[in-house]
Design a protein around this motif. Structure first.
Motif: not given
Length: 83
Positions: A22, A25-26, A32, A35-36, A40, A75, A78-79, A83
């Motif tokens: 995460r 991604r952040l 993206t 949205r994450e 969360m 999760n 998915r992560l 994305s």
């Protein structure tokens, strides 16, 4: 008694993987990341509410940890994909 402790230990380890994914991604920013972040927060609220309800209804802590682990594992899957 080792069962619940092992289950909680695995949850801790699996959660660290999701935290790392995460954060990556952040760190990417943009929609993206936005949205994450929203997902969360929503997941945390829903999971806490569900766990409290299950515990109040007589569920064991081990079964609640099992549910958390399933969510954390989903999760992670998915992560792990772009994305």
């Amino acid at each position: 008694m080792i069962g619940p402790w092992l289950n909680m230990s695995l949850l801790a380890l699996e959660s660290q993987q999701v935290v790392a994914l995460r954060l990556a991604r952040l760190a990417g920013g943009g929609t993206t990341a936005w949205r994450e972040a929203q997902l969360m927060v929503l997941e945390k609220l829903e999971a806490g509410h569900a766990a409290a309800g299950r515990l109040a209804g007589g569920a064991t802590t081990d079964s609640v940890v099992d549910d958390y682990r399933r969510t954390v594992q989903a999760n992670a899957r998915r992560l792990s994909h772009p994305s």
